[in-house]
Design a protein around this motif. Structure first.
Motif, short mmCIF file in Angstrom:
data_model
loop_
_atom_site.label_atom_id
_atom_site.label_comp_id
_atom_site.label_asym_id
_atom_site.label_seq_id
_atom_site.Cartn_x
_atom_site.Cartn_y
_atom_site.Cartn_z
N ALA A 236 -1.43 9.37 5.25
CA ALA A 236 -0.32 8.70 4.55
C ALA A 236 0.03 9.44 3.26
CB ALA A 236 -0.71 7.25 4.26
N ARG A 237 -0.98 9.81 2.49
CA ARG A 237 -0.74 10.52 1.23
C ARG A 237 -0.14 11.89 1.48
NH1 ARG A 237 -5.60 11.42 -2.98
NH2 ARG A 237 -6.46 12.54 -1.20
N LEU B 113 -4.71 3.94 -2.13
CA LEU B 113 -5.72 4.20 -1.10
C LEU B 113 -6.53 2.95 -0.78
CD1 LEU B 113 -7.06 7.73 -2.16
CD2 LEU B 113 -5.59 7.18 -0.21
N SER B 114 -6.80 2.16 -1.81
CA SER B 114 -7.54 0.91 -1.61
C SER B 114 -6.75 -0.05 -0.72
CB SER B 114 -7.83 0.25 -2.96
OG SER B 114 -8.41 -1.03 -2.79
N ARG C 38 -10.86 4.86 8.13
CA ARG C 38 -11.41 4.95 6.78
C ARG C 38 -11.02 6.24 6.07
NH1 ARG C 38 -15.75 3.37 10.03
NH2 ARG C 38 -16.12 1.13 9.93
N VAL D 226 -4.28 0.73 1.44
CA VAL D 226 -4.15 1.29 2.78
C VAL D 226 -5.47 1.16 3.55
CG1 VAL D 226 -3.73 3.41 4.09
CG2 VAL D 226 -2.28 2.85 2.15
N SER D 227 -6.57 1.40 2.86
CA SER D 227 -7.88 1.26 3.51
C SER D 227 -8.14 -0.18 3.92
CB SER D 227 -8.99 1.73 2.56
OG SER D 227 -8.85 3.10 2.29
N GLY E 72 0.81 -1.21 0.00
CA GLY E 72 0.00 0.00 0.00
C GLY E 72 0.84 1.26 0.00
N MET F 284 1.51 4.21 -2.87
CA MET F 284 1.27 5.62 -2.58
C MET F 284 2.50 6.47 -2.90
SD MET F 284 -1.84 6.01 -1.46
CE MET F 284 -1.77 7.57 -0.60
N THR G 213 -2.99 6.32 -7.26
CA THR G 213 -3.56 6.81 -6.00
C THR G 213 -4.76 5.96 -5.58
OG1 THR G 213 -2.84 9.08 -6.45
CG2 THR G 213 -4.62 8.79 -4.85
N PRO H 276 -5.66 6.97 5.37
CA PRO H 276 -5.20 7.10 3.98
C PRO H 276 -4.79 8.52 3.62
CG PRO H 276 -7.24 5.82 4.09
CD PRO H 276 -7.04 6.44 5.44
N GLU H 277 -5.55 9.51 4.07
CA GLU H 277 -5.22 10.90 3.74
C GLU H 277 -3.91 11.32 4.40
OE1 GLU H 277 -5.39 14.39 1.84
OE2 GLU H 277 -6.74 12.67 1.54
#
Length: 638
Positions: free
Chosen positions: A178-179, A117-118, A171, A120-121, A61, A65, A113, A175-176
Motif C-alpha cells: 500500500a505504501r 501502517l497501524s 502483516r 492498515v495492519s 488507513g 498513508m 506513516t 502495508p508495504e
C-alpha cells in the motif's frame, strides 16, 4: 457428539500408491481429488466481502498513508532548494529554513506513516481472522469422504502452510505494498509538477517494468500453484508413512516409502529452486529499467538546465524523485512474489471456506407440527421408550465407484435395544456404524432415526458416535467434557464421570477437573481417554449411541472396566456396538453378524451359538483362547 480421531482420518480412498507415474512436479497421484480451489474472480469477491464491513477502517488507513506519502514528497524540493542556494552563492543562513523544514517533514512523515501502517495492519489482521474462522467452520463440516479423497495432507497444508503464507502477507506485504503504490503514484505526479518533460523521461522505464511484471505473473502463478500442490502431496506422504509405520516395518517397506518421501520432497524442492531462479531473472530485468529511466531523467535535466527552462535545484529534485522511486517500485514488483504466493494460498483457503454446509434432511411438515423440541428440551432417555428407532433400508455404499463395501443392508434397531455388530475384519461393520451415525451418506438406500414423534435425525435428533480413536483437546478437563454440553454444571460433570467410573481418577488429578489435559498438559491413559469419551456421551444424552470398538484401546487389564462403563453410558438408549470383544456381544439384546458387506446372521447369543454359524465359530475361538480362560463355548459371560 462424534469424537474426532487424534490422527488425521484415513480410509479406503486415502493415498494412492506411488508407482512413479505421478512424477510431474506438483501433480497428484491418480485417484486423489484435491479440495476445491477458488477462481481468481471468486477470491477477489471473497476479499471484498470480508473488507466491506470494515470500510471505515480501510478508508482511514489509506487516507493516513496518502497524507504520510504526500508529506514525504516535500523532501526532494527542499533538497533542490538547498542546491540552488549553494549554486547561487547565497549566505549560509539561507539554508536554515530548508533544513528546519526537512526536520519537520521527517517527524510528520514518521508519525503519519506509523499511524497509517497501524490502521492498515489492523484491517488486514481483522480480515484474516474472519477468513480463518470461516475456513475452520467449513473445514470441520467437510464430508469425511471428501477429506479422505483429497488426503489429509491437502487439508493439513491449507491449515498450516497456506494460512501462514496469507498471514505473513497481511502483516508485512499488504502495508508495504500500500505504501509503495501510493509513493509511486504521488512521486510521478510530483515530477510532472516540476516539469512535464521529467515525467515523460521517467516513463521510459515503465514499458520494461510492465513487461517484467507481466512475464513474472505469467510464470509465477502456475509455479506457485504447483508448489502448493507439491507441498500438500509431500505432507500427505509423510502422514501416510508415519501413520502406517508399523505396517511399513512389518512388510519391510522402509526403502519404498523412503523413496516415495524423497520423490515428493524433491518435487517440492525443485519447484522452490525454480521460484528462486525466476526471482533472480526478475531482479535483472528491473535493473535494466532503473538504468534506462535514471539516464533519461538526467539527460532531460541537463538539457533543460542548459536551455534555462529549470534551475539546477529543480533538475536535482527530479533526479532525486526518480531515484526515490527505486525502492517503492522494486518493493511493489518484488511484492508480486509474495502476492502471487499469498494469492495461490488464499484461493485454496477460499475454496474450502466457500463450501456449502451439508443440508440436513427435513422431516415432512405434518410430522414437525405436533411437537417442536430443541436438543435441550428432549427427554433424557432412561427407559426403552425414550430411545430412538433406527431403520436402515436397502443400504449400498462404496468409497470408490465399482468397489462396494456394503450390499443391500436392511436393519432395524428398536427403541432402547442394544445391538452388537460382529464379524471378521473387513466385513463392513465400521462403515455401517458410520452411516447410522451420519458420518457418511450412503451411496444408495436410507437411514432414518425417529424418537417418540420428535422427527427424523435431520430435525435435530442427535446420534452420538464414540470410536476407539478419541481426541483429547488441550485445556482443562472440565472444558473437554463440556464440549458435549456447554451448559453442564460441575455437578453434571461429576455425575457423568461417576456413571463411567472415572470420577475417582479425575478428582485425583493435580487440580481436579481444572487440570489441563491434552497437548502440553497432563497425559491420560488409553482407558482414561475412552472413559472421557463415554462421559461426553452421557452428558450429550442422545437417544441413539453408536460405539465403534470404543473399548478396544484399553488392553486386557482395563477391558472389563471399560465394558462396564460403556454399558452404563448406553443404558436406556438405543445402541449399536461394534464389538471388539465378544463378551460385549454376548450381553447384547441382539447380535448382528456381518460378512462381505452383508448381514448374514441375526439373533441372541444363545440362538446364534445353537445355529452353529459364523458367530458360533467366532465365539468358540474366543472362549478357547488361553487369555479368556473358559472352555465351554456356550458358557455365559461373567
Amino acid at each position: 457428539m462424534s469424537d474426532s480421531p487424534s490422527t488425521p482420518p484415513t480410509g479406503p480412498t486415502g493415498a494412492a500408491p506411488d508407482d512413479g507415474s505421478a512424477r510431474d512436479f506438483g501433480s497428484e497421484p491418480a485417484g486423489r481429488e484435491l479440495l476445491p480451489t477458488a477462481t481468481p474472480a471468486r477470491t477477489r469477491a471473497a476479499v471484498r466481502e470480508l473488507v466491506r464491513p470494515r470500510r471505515g477502517l480501510a478508508v482511514a488507513g489509506f487516507a493516513t498513508m496518502i497524507a504520510a506519502t504526500g508529506v514525504g514528497l516535500l523532501v526532494q524540493p527542499l533538497l533542490g532548494r538547498i542546491v540552488d542556494i549553494v549554486a547561487d552563492h547565497r549566505p549560509p543562513g539561507d539554508i536554515t529554513l530548508p533544513v528546519v523544514l526537512l526536520v519537520l517533514v521527517a517527524l510528520a512523515q514518521g508519525a503519519a506513516t506509523a499511524l497509517g501502517l497501524s490502521l492498515v495492519s489492523r484491517l488486514g489482521e481483522t480480515v484474516l481472522a474472519r477468513l480463518r474462522e470461516r475456513f475452520v467452520e467449513k473445514a470441520l463440516r467437510l464430508p469425511l469422504e471428501q477429506v479422505e479423497k483429497a488426503g489429509a495432507g491437502d487439508l493439513t497444508a491449507r491449515v498450516t502452510r497456506d494460512v501462514s503464507v496469507v498471514g505473513e502477507a497481511v502483516r508485512e506485504a499488504l502495508p508495504e505494498l500500500a505504501r509503495s503504490v501510493l509513493a509511486i503514484a504521488l512521486t510521478l505526479a510530483a515530477m510532472a509538477a516540476l516539469d512535464w518533460r521529467f515525467f515523460l523521461a521517467a516513463l521510459i522505464a515503465v514499458p520494461v517494468q510492465a513487461s517484467t511484471a507481466r512475464w513474472y505473473v505469467r510464470n509465477a502463478v502456475p509455479l506457485y500453484a504447483r508448489q502448493r500442490i507439491a507441498t500438500g502431496s509431500q505432507q500427505q506422504q509423510l502422514l501416510d508413512t508415519i501413520a502406517g509405520a508399523g505396517t511399513v516395518r512389518a512388510f519391510r517397506l522402509e526403502e519404498e516409502h523412503t523413496g516415495r518421501v524423497t520423490r515428493r520432497s524433491s518435487a517440492a524442492v525443485d519447484l522452490t529452486l525454480r521460484g528462486v531462479r525466476l526471482v533472480l531473472d526478475f531482479y535483472n530485468r528491473l535493473h535494466i529499467a532503473e538504468y534506462a529511466g535514471l539516464a533519461a531523467v538526467l539527460v532531460t535535466g541537463f538539457l533543460l538546465v542548459r536551455g534555462g527552462s529549470v534551475s539546477i535545484g529543480t533538475a536535482t529534485a527530479a533526479a532525486l524523485y526518480f531515484h526515490s522511486l527505486f525502492t517503492p517500485v522494486n518493493a511493489a514488483l518484488v511484492l508480486l512474489d509474495d502476492a502471487q504466493s499469498a494469492t495461490a494460498a488464499l484461493a485454496r483457503l477460499v475454496g474450502v471456506a466457500d463450501q456449502p454446509s451439508p443440508e440436513p434432511e427435513k422431516p415432512e411438515p405434518e410430522k414437525a407440527e405436533p411437537e417442536k423440541q430443541t436438543r435441550e428440551s428432549l427427554p433424557r432417555p432412561r427407559t426403552a421408550e425414550a430411545g430412538g428407532t433406527v431403520t436402515v433400508t436397502g443400504i449400498h455404499h462404496a468409497y470408490e465407484p465399482g468397489r462396494p463395501v456394503l450390499h443391500d443392508v436392511d436393519l432395524t434397531l428398536r427403541a432402547g435395544e442394544r445391538v452388537a455388530l460382529v464379524g471378521p475384519s473387513g466385513a463392513g461393520k465400521t462403515t455401517l456404524a458410520k452411516l447410522i451415525a451420519g458420518v457418511h451418506r450412503p451411496t444408495a438406500g436410507s437411514v432414518r432415526v425417529t424418537t417418540n414423534g420428535a422427527g427424523e435425525s435431520g430435525d435435530g435428533v442427535p446420534v452420538a458416535l464414540v470410536t476407539q480413536e478419541t481426541h483429547v483437546f488441550a485445556g482443562p478437563l472440565a472444558d473437554d467434557l463440556r464440549l458435549a454440553r456447554a451448559d453442564a454444571t460441575d455437578d453434571d460433570l461429576r455425575k457423568a464421570l461417576t456413571a463411567v467410573d472415572a470420577l475417582d481418577w479425575a478428582e485425583a488429578l493435580p487440580e481436579g477437573l481444572d487440570t489441563v489435559v491434552g497437548e502440553g498438559g497432563h497425559r491420560l491413559t488409553s482407558a482414561q481417554v475412552q472413559q472421557l469419551a463415554l462421559a461426553r456421551l452421557v452428558l450429550a444424552d442422545p437417544p441413539v449411541a453408536v460405539l465403534d470398538e470404543a473399548t478396544a484401546e484399553a488392553g486386557s487389564t482395563g477391558a472389563r472396566l471399560l465394558e462396564q462403563a460403556a454399558d452404563r453410558a448406553v443404558d436406556g438408549r438405543t445402541a449399536l456396538v461394534v464389538a471388539h470383544r465378544l463378551t460385549q456381544a454376548a450381553t447384547a439384546d441382539r447380535i448382528v453378524v456381518m460378512d462381505g458387506g452383508r448381514i448374514v446372521e441375526s439373533g441372541t447369543h444363545d440362538e446364534l451359538c445353537a445355529a452353529a454359524g459364523i458367530y458360533a465359530s467366532l465365539w468358540k475361538a474366543w472362549v478357547r483362547h488361553p487369555r479368556h480362560g473358559r472352555r465351554d463355548p456356550h458358557a455365559p459371560p461373567p
